[in-house]
Design an enzyme around this catalytic site. Structure first.
Site, PDB file in Angstrom:
ATOM      1  N   ASN A   1       0.720  -1.340   0.036  1.00 37.64           N
ATOM      2  CA  ASN A   1       0.075  -0.080  -0.044  1.00 37.64           C
ATOM      3  C   ASN A   1       1.038   1.089  -0.099  1.00 37.64           C
ATOM      4  O   ASN A   1       1.450   1.505   1.004  1.00 37.64           O
ATOM      5  CB  ASN A   1      -1.053  -0.191   1.420  1.00 37.64           C
TER       6      ASN A   1
ATOM      7  N   ARG B   1      -2.474  -1.926  -3.372  1.00 39.24           N
ATOM      8  CA  ARG B   1      -3.606  -1.238  -3.332  1.00 39.24           C
ATOM      9  C   ARG B   1      -3.327   0.200  -4.259  1.00 39.24           C
ATOM     10  O   ARG B   1      -2.265   0.993  -4.194  1.00 39.24           O
ATOM     11  CB  ARG B   1      -3.800  -0.528  -1.798  1.00 39.24           C
TER      12      ARG B   1
ATOM     13  N   HIS C   1     -12.191   3.934  -0.181  1.00 43.63           N
ATOM     14  CA  HIS C   1     -12.582   2.999   0.913  1.00 43.63           C
ATOM     15  C   HIS C   1     -13.176   1.571   0.431  1.00 43.63           C
ATOM     16  O   HIS C   1     -13.673   0.962   1.339  1.00 43.63           O
ATOM     17  CB  HIS C   1     -13.159   3.720   2.073  1.00 43.63           C
TER      18      HIS C   1
ATOM     19  N   ARG D   1     -10.133  16.874   7.205  1.00 51.24           N
ATOM     20  CA  ARG D   1     -10.841  17.353   5.961  1.00 51.24           C
ATOM     21  C   ARG D   1     -12.162  17.736   6.401  1.00 51.24           C
ATOM     22  O   ARG D   1     -12.677  17.278   7.334  1.00 51.24           O
ATOM     23  CB  ARG D   1     -10.852  16.211   5.035  1.00 51.24           C
TER      24      ARG D   1
ATOM     25  N   ARG E   1      -8.857  10.689  19.802  1.00 51.15           N
ATOM     26  CA  ARG E   1      -8.523  10.498  21.337  1.00 51.15           C
ATOM     27  C   ARG E   1      -8.206  11.721  22.090  1.00 51.15           C
ATOM     28  O   ARG E   1      -8.610  12.100  23.276  1.00 51.15           O
ATOM     29  CB  ARG E   1      -7.219   9.664  21.545  1.00 51.15           C
TER      30      ARG E   1
ATOM     31  N   GLU F   1      -8.320  -4.475   5.105  1.00 49.04           N
ATOM     32  CA  GLU F   1      -8.133  -4.380   3.631  1.00 49.04           C
ATOM     33  C   GLU F   1      -6.863  -5.225   3.095  1.00 49.04           C
ATOM     34  O   GLU F   1      -7.176  -5.580   1.840  1.00 49.04           O
ATOM     35  CB  GLU F   1      -7.681  -2.779   3.551  1.00 49.04           C
TER      36      GLU F   1
HETATM   37  P1  ADP Z   1      -6.689   5.924   8.750  1.00 49.16           P
HETATM   38  O1  ADP Z   1      -6.210   4.490   8.474  1.00 49.16           O
HETATM   39  O2  ADP Z   1      -7.685   6.529   7.978  1.00 49.16           O
HETATM   40  O3  ADP Z   1      -5.410   6.872   9.028  1.00 49.16           O
HETATM   41  P2  ADP Z   1      -7.282   4.820  11.529  1.00 49.16           P
HETATM   42  O4  ADP Z   1      -8.567   3.911  10.891  1.00 49.16           O
HETATM   43  O5  ADP Z   1      -6.233   4.220  11.980  1.00 49.16           O
HETATM   44  O6  ADP Z   1      -7.178   5.847  10.339  1.00 49.16           O
HETATM   45  O7  ADP Z   1      -8.066   5.830  12.441  1.00 49.16           O
HETATM   46  C1  ADP Z   1      -7.549   6.768  12.953  1.00 49.16           C
HETATM   47  C2  ADP Z   1      -8.454   7.482  13.842  1.00 49.16           C
HETATM   48  O8  ADP Z   1      -8.871   6.437  14.934  1.00 49.16           O
HETATM   49  C3  ADP Z   1      -7.903   8.610  14.788  1.00 49.16           C
HETATM   50  O9  ADP Z   1      -8.656   9.669  14.883  1.00 49.16           O
HETATM   51  C4  ADP Z   1      -7.765   8.102  16.104  1.00 49.16           C
HETATM   52  O10 ADP Z   1      -8.054   8.991  17.137  1.00 49.16           O
HETATM   53  C5  ADP Z   1      -9.061   7.136  16.327  1.00 49.16           C
HETATM   54  N1  ADP Z   1      -8.738   6.031  17.251  1.00 49.16           N
HETATM   55  C6  ADP Z   1      -8.127   4.840  17.452  1.00 49.16           C
HETATM   56  N2  ADP Z   1      -8.212   4.329  18.420  1.00 49.16           N
HETATM   57  C7  ADP Z   1      -9.167   5.042  19.355  1.00 49.16           C
HETATM   58  C8  ADP Z   1      -9.881   5.045  20.445  1.00 49.16           C
HETATM   59  N3  ADP Z   1      -9.535   4.197  21.345  1.00 49.16           N
HETATM   60  N4  ADP Z   1     -10.751   5.977  20.776  1.00 49.16           N
HETATM   61  C9  ADP Z   1     -10.939   7.008  20.060  1.00 49.16           C
HETATM   62  N5  ADP Z   1     -10.540   6.927  18.887  1.00 49.16           N
HETATM   63  C10 ADP Z   1      -9.688   6.348  18.352  1.00 49.16           C
END
Ligand code: ADP
Length: 396
Positions: free
Chosen positions: A7, A90, A179, A240, A284, A383
């Site tokens: 990816n 990907r 996605h 975004r 978080r 994925e």
């Molecule tokens: P991407 O692959 O789109 O970069 P992810 O699927 O890894 O993103 O998701 C990232 C998001 O998930 C972040 O905003 C992070 O804060 C949130 N996240 C991950 N774990 C937690 C949690 N335990 N509580 C709240 N949000 C979380």
């Protein structure tokens, strides 16, 4: 049979080596800051993870570094590259050319190149990864899995924008959606968990990570999705903005004197949770600040849940009802507070979240009450496994 899934992002290259017999990850890693002086390579799972400091001027060198680590005589995961049966890549944008994953040949490469103007940050590194694999593993079958492919089943009423028709005819300006691999994977897994054929289900799948999108799925086919011509459209995301009045863009350019590039950067990188909270794009952090009484963080939190809620509502009407709402990705899988806010007050629509089940973590699960006509399901996305399965299917 082992499949390598790659990816390639604009400045990163993630990979997983998947064992197709056990359908498990053999190893994984990421090359980060590709092209920068301080690039590095993280390899291994959990406690076995190690960081290798290595200069990676481009994606070709990143692929080379990955293959070297995989076959390292002391610490490698395979004895030789012959153990890797095929490679899956990907690819973000396949335009209207691809409605499924496909074995890569010269024609496919040309099509991916043609779509580069639609995904300038993503398609070129994917092509670089494909070319590097062709060179470093000559003759090895390679498959491209497109983020857009699953959404090619959308009907024109969902993918057309109400712009002059020539914008579609001449420039292919339409909704593509992204996605797709994740939406397809969680829809398939949800059907298994619900013990019903996918073909009999109306689903709304919610990929809520840093990037966020929803899909309306009927008979196993995507019939609408919230991301559009680019991944900027739709829900409020980490950085975004998602949907805003398009006239704001012309206002920023004409009245505020911003360049088109600056406006684009503002909407893609400085908006969403980060823009409203002024603190972080990470939910978080926003959550912690909310709990500490920060009002802008609380507003960002509320706006995010409201944006998901409104989109779910519109898809319930578009589908004429829904059997299950499926959640995935960082926020969808892990944040019970956000899930609670999204599904609060929907009991009159037959959506009853079980507050106890909602606090559980880490596996595929139903979190709605037994009596709930609409099920709420959490499925950790995968994925890479979906791509590896496509590779195995196409190369069989
Ligand atoms: P991407 O692959 O789109 O970069 P992810 O699927 O890894 O993103 O998701 C990232 C998001 O998930 C972040 O905003 C992070 O804060 C949130 N996240 C991950 N774990 C937690 C949690 N335990 N509580 C709240 N949000 C979380």
């Amino acid at each position: 049979m082992k499949v390598l899934v790659i990816n390639a992002g604009s400045s990163s290259l993630k990979y997983q080596l998947v064992d197709m017999v056990t359908q498990t990850i053999v190893t994984k890693g990421i090359c980060e800051r590709v092209g920068a002086d301080d690039s590095f390579h993280k390899h291994g799972i959990d406690t076995d993870e190690r960081v290798i400091s290595v200069y990676l001027p481009n994606h070709y060198e990143a692929v080379k570094a990955v293959l070297q680590v995989l076959v390292d005589p002391h610490t490698g995961d395979v004895a030789s590259l012959d153990e890797i049966a095929a490679v899956g890549h990907r690819v973000v944008h396949g335009g209207e050319h691809f409605s499924d994953s496909v074995i890569i040949d010269e024609n496919v490469i040309r099509r991916i190149e043609e779509c580069s103007s639609l995904a300038p940050l993503h398609n070129p590194p994917a092509l670089a990864g494909i070319r590097a694999c062709s060179e470093l593993m000559p003759g090895k079958p390679q498959v491209a899995a497109f983020d857009t492919a699953f959404h090619q089943t959308m009907p024109p009423k969902a993918y057309m924008y109400p712009l002059p028709y020539e914008m579609f005819e001449k420039y292919r300006i339409r909704r593509y959606g992204f996605h797709g691999t994740s939406h397809r994977y969680i829809a398939e897994r949800a059907a298994i968990l619900l013990d019903k054929p996918l073909i009999d289900l109306k689903l709304i799948t919610c990929h809520l990570g840093n990037g966020c999108s929803l899909a309306a799925i009927d008979h196993g086919c995507s019939v609408d999705t919230s991301m559009g011509f680019t991944p900027l459209e739709g829900l409020m995301m980490g950085t975004r903005c998602g949907n805003i009045d398009p006239a704001i863009v012309t206002f920023m350019i004409e009245e505020l004197g911003m360049s088109a590039h600056a406006a684009n950067e503002l909407m893609n990188k400085q908006s969403g949770l980060l823009g409203i909270s002024g603190l972080s794009n990470d939910l978080r952090d926003v959550r912690a600040a909310t709990e500490a009484g920060n009002e802008r963080a609380a507003l960002a939190y509320e706006m995010y849940s409201n944006s998901v809620k409104k989109c779910i509502g519109s898809y319930v009407f578009a589908l004429g009802g829904v059997d299950a709402i499926v959640l995935t990705a960082g926020v969808g899988e892990n944040c019970e507070r956000m899930r609670r806010m999204i599904f609060q007050g929907l009991e009159s629509l037959g959506i009853y979240m079980d507050q106890q089940l909602n606090t559980q973590r880490g596996f595929e699960r139903i979190i709605s009450e037994e009596r709930s006509p609409v099920k709420i399901v959490v499925i950790p996305t995968n994925e890479e496994l979906m791509i590896a399965k496509d590779v195995a299917r196409l190369c069989a």
